[in-house]
Motif scaffolding. Structure first.
Motif, PDB file in Angstrom:
ATOM      1  N   CYS A  34       2.260  10.063  -3.518  1.00 60.39           N
ATOM      2  CA  CYS A  34       2.569   9.270  -4.713  1.00 60.39           C
ATOM      3  C   CYS A  34       2.226  10.045  -5.982  1.00 60.39           C
ATOM      4  N   ILE A  35       3.152  10.057  -6.933  1.00 56.47           N
ATOM      5  CA  ILE A  35       2.866  10.789  -8.173  1.00 56.47           C
ATOM      6  C   ILE A  35       2.397   9.874  -9.301  1.00 56.47           C
ATOM      7  N   ARG A  36       2.405   8.566  -9.054  1.00 60.16           N
ATOM      8  CA  ARG A  36       1.879   7.652 -10.078  1.00 60.16           C
ATOM      9  C   ARG A  36       0.836   6.705  -9.490  1.00 60.16           C
ATOM     10  N   PRO A  37      -0.212   7.287  -8.881  1.00 62.15           N
ATOM     11  CA  PRO A  37      -1.195   6.416  -8.246  1.00 62.15           C
ATOM     12  C   PRO A  37      -1.933   5.573  -9.284  1.00 62.15           C
ATOM     13  N   VAL A  53     -10.497   4.465  -5.924  1.00 64.40           N
ATOM     14  CA  VAL A  53      -9.493   4.745  -4.903  1.00 64.40           C
ATOM     15  C   VAL A  53      -8.134   4.900  -5.568  1.00 64.40           C
ATOM     16  N   ASN A  54      -7.387   5.902  -5.149  1.00 66.67           N
ATOM     17  CA  ASN A  54      -6.024   6.077  -5.634  1.00 66.67           C
ATOM     18  C   ASN A  54      -5.079   5.247  -4.781  1.00 66.67           C
ATOM     19  N   VAL A  55      -4.531   4.197  -5.342  1.00 66.16           N
ATOM     20  CA  VAL A  55      -3.604   3.351  -4.602  1.00 66.16           C
ATOM     21  C   VAL A  55      -2.181   3.796  -4.960  1.00 66.16           C
ATOM     22  N   PRO A  56      -1.347   4.111  -3.940  1.00 66.92           N
ATOM     23  CA  PRO A  56       0.027   4.526  -4.252  1.00 66.92           C
ATOM     24  C   PRO A  56       0.739   3.458  -5.079  1.00 66.92           C
ATOM     25  N   PRO A  67       8.333   9.759  -4.135  1.00 65.62           N
ATOM     26  CA  PRO A  67       7.733   9.809  -2.795  1.00 65.62           C
ATOM     27  C   PRO A  67       7.451   8.422  -2.213  1.00 65.62           C
ATOM     28  N   CYS A  68       6.983   7.482  -3.026  1.00 61.51           N
ATOM     29  CA  CYS A  68       6.736   6.125  -2.522  1.00 61.51           C
ATOM     30  C   CYS A  68       8.047   5.465  -2.130  1.00 61.51           C
ATOM     31  N   ARG A  73      11.542   3.549   2.115  1.00 63.12           N
ATOM     32  CA  ARG A  73      12.840   3.519   2.772  1.00 63.12           C
ATOM     33  C   ARG A  73      12.687   3.613   4.295  1.00 63.12           C
ATOM     34  N   TYR A  74      11.800   4.492   4.763  1.00 61.87           N
ATOM     35  CA  TYR A  74      11.583   4.613   6.204  1.00 61.87           C
ATOM     36  C   TYR A  74      11.033   3.324   6.797  1.00 61.87           C
TER      37      TYR A  74
END
Ligand SMILES: [Zn+2]
Ligand SMILES: [Zn+2]
Length: 554
Positions: A34-37, A53-56, A67-68, A73-74
């Protein structure tokens, strides 16, 4: 700024420099991090320790970083696959709130408090408001019913006069099942056929093939296109209602709303069970949604001539409509009708017409799909193909005709009311629902008006409640458990009361830079990957697809 790769710098000098954010972002993207945690402070009530904590970003909001969005999507593909050809009824228990739901509600309460404090301090609350809207969507998506804020809404029951051009639909007795019929082949095997349906909006004027831009932009019906997009999700709801009435069982679906080149939303829907193709087409043709909103035919206020806000007399009890003021016509002093007054007027007017009627276009595609076939897999991929994109993203920025088409569409949406609370109502002489000071037509912040949404502000994935046994967060947990087991680790059932989450106060000096946080998350991800890779070598008999799923989940 000095370039960190500048060769004239010594190694020591380079290392002392802060990590460039754009470099860290690239590395994070490359690693699926994640680029905007969102950074949150977590109190562990078992140990009494706090940790940041870095939460996505994908956990808290619908607007996700690439990335999120990809990871999501998966997950959606897994969810779609699991529900489509179920052969046993899903067990639906009116569940205890899950940990995620509790977390969301608590987090929302905190954010609301922050927002209110900011408003009192006279600060701009735009960003916090956007966060709250995102959280509300997420809370609804997490399957909680009822209204969190305890707002009381007056339910209006308007007689919906059936339009004469709607063909009558057959109605079957409803069986208490969500499963479709099965068929037994001559070889004794059981077949479980399902449907893949594509629904499209009507034409607003001829478009150039392949490009989606109007042949004659002046003749293209942008107003209709804008209104259809604004009310598209209601039309989909109606379609599902009609589908269930005709099918005679509790039809379940997984669908995604996707942009067409001409910038209109359309819908792909995996339906559990099967029905005759002609019936689906008849249902689509008969489905419509009437928008019973006040008329926007007459522009009453524009330019410098705009309604003016006036405070109501103060009193102990709040006013029943929740407003503490009204908009009035500055020329005459006349108060504009409030939203509820305007709707009441509409109800008593026998000649009133709906503001808009939305219908599907004649293009309806219906495919039969069998469980476990390559066809089914292809449909699932198709259903999730555009999930990482906004409606406006299909646009080719280098194509001037497409840019102009999008600009015209945005312009058509500028003064269309997107919701009862839209400030655009002032243009037509009606106070928006829950009106407050500072509103002006053409300046609505609603998602629907934005070029990236082009009228459709609804959810991109619509999944019925009994599609699979699981919510998206349960699918997520499944994958995690699977990975943990594969690693020989115990994934303990979380104690929902263990952690208390709080936003980190702005300006907290202990929070590392975003660049540093991203790099730490990347390092963590790489440790996971290394472990998984080692496992993959050990377990050479395992299907690689599962292992790549593991990597996604990790
Ligand atoms: Zn993210
Ligand atoms: Zn609006």
């Amino acid at each position: 700024m000095t370039n960190p790769t500048d060769r004239a710098l010594s190694r020591a000098e380079r290392q002392a420099m802060p990590v460039a954010l754009d470099v860290a972002v690239e590395i994070a993207k490359h690693n699926g991090v994640c680029i905007r945690p969102v950074i949150l402070r977590r109190l562990d009530t078992h140990t009494g320790t706090t940790e940041d904590v870095n939460v996505p970003c994908g956990t808290t909001m619908e607007a996700k970083c690439p990335p999120c969005a990809k990871r999501n999507r998966y997950l959606r593909m897994a969810q779609c696959r699991e529900g489509w050809h179920l052969d046993a009824e899903p067990s639906i228990t009116p569940d205890e709130p899950t940990e995620e739901q509790r977390w969301l509600v608590e987090f929302r309460a905190d954010m609301q408090a922050q927002r209110d404090a900011a408003e009192q301090a006279g600060d701009d609350t735009t960003d916090l408001d956007a966060v709250l809207v995102g959280l509300d969507e997420e809370i609804n998506a997490a399957g909680m019913r009822g209204n969190l804020l305890g707002r009381t809404t007056v339910k209006r029951n308007r007689s919906t006069r059936r339009r004469q051009d709607a063909p009558d639909l057959p109605k079957r007795v409803r069986q208490n099942t969500t499963l479709g019929r099965t068929f037994t082949g001559s070889d004794g095997a059981t077949y479980r056929p399902s449907l893949f349906v594509t629904l499209t909006l009507p034409s607003y004027g001829r478009v150039r093939a392949g490009q989606g831009v109007p042949v004659d932009p002046d003749a293209y019906d942008y107003t209709r296109a804008a209104r259809d997009a604004l009310h598209f999700s209601k039309l989909v709801d109606r379609f599902v209602q009609n589908l269930r009435r005709v099918a005679g069982y509790d039809v379940q679906y997984f669908s995604s709303v996707e942009p067409q080149k001409r910038l209109a939303p359309h819908l792909h829907m995996a339906v559990r069970g099967t029905m005759p193709r002609a019936e689906i087409k008849a249902i689509a043709a008969a489905t419509y949604h009437q928008v019973w909103w006040p008329s926007v035919d007459e522009v009453r206020f524009e330019g410098e001539h705009l309604p003016v806000w006036t405070e109501r007399p103060e009193r102990a009890e709040p006013y029943p409509d929740g407003q503490d003021g009204d908009y009035l016509d500055p020329a005459t002093g006349e108060l504009l009708p409030t939203w509820h007054e305007a709707l009441n007027q509409l109800d008593t007017d026998e000649d009133a017409e709906p503001l808009h009627v939305v219908r599907f276009g004649p293009q309806v595609d219906v495919q039969g799909v069998l469980a476990g076939t390559p066809d089914a897999d292809q449909c699932i991929r198709y259903l999730s193909k555009y999930l990482t994109k906004s409606l406006g993203d299909t646009l080719d920025a280098d194509n001037p005709a497409q840019r102009q088409h999008a600009a015209r569409m945005t312009e058509a949406l500028r003064y269309e009311p997107c919701s009862p609370a839209c400030p655009n109502w002032l243009r037509y002489g009606v106070q928006p629902k829950n009106a407050k000071a500072g509103m002006a037509p053409g300046r609505c912040r609603g998602k629907a008006h934005k070029p990236e949404h082009l009228g459709y502000a609804g959810r991109r994935v619509l999944v019925s409640r009994k599609w699979s046994n699981k919510t998206l967060s349960e699918h997520k947990r499944d994958r995690r458990t699977w990975v943990m087991e594969a690693l020989g680790l115990v994934d303990e059932a979380p104690d929902p009361h263990r952690y208390v989450w709080k936003p980190v106060p702005a300006g907290d000096g202990d929070v590392p830079s975003l660049a540093l946080r991203l790099l730490r998350m990347v390092a963590e991800r790489q440790r996971w990957r290394a472990t998984l890779l080692a496992l993959q070598e050990q377990a050479s008999g395992q299907p690689t697809q599962d292992l790549s799923a593991m990597r996604e989940a990790a």
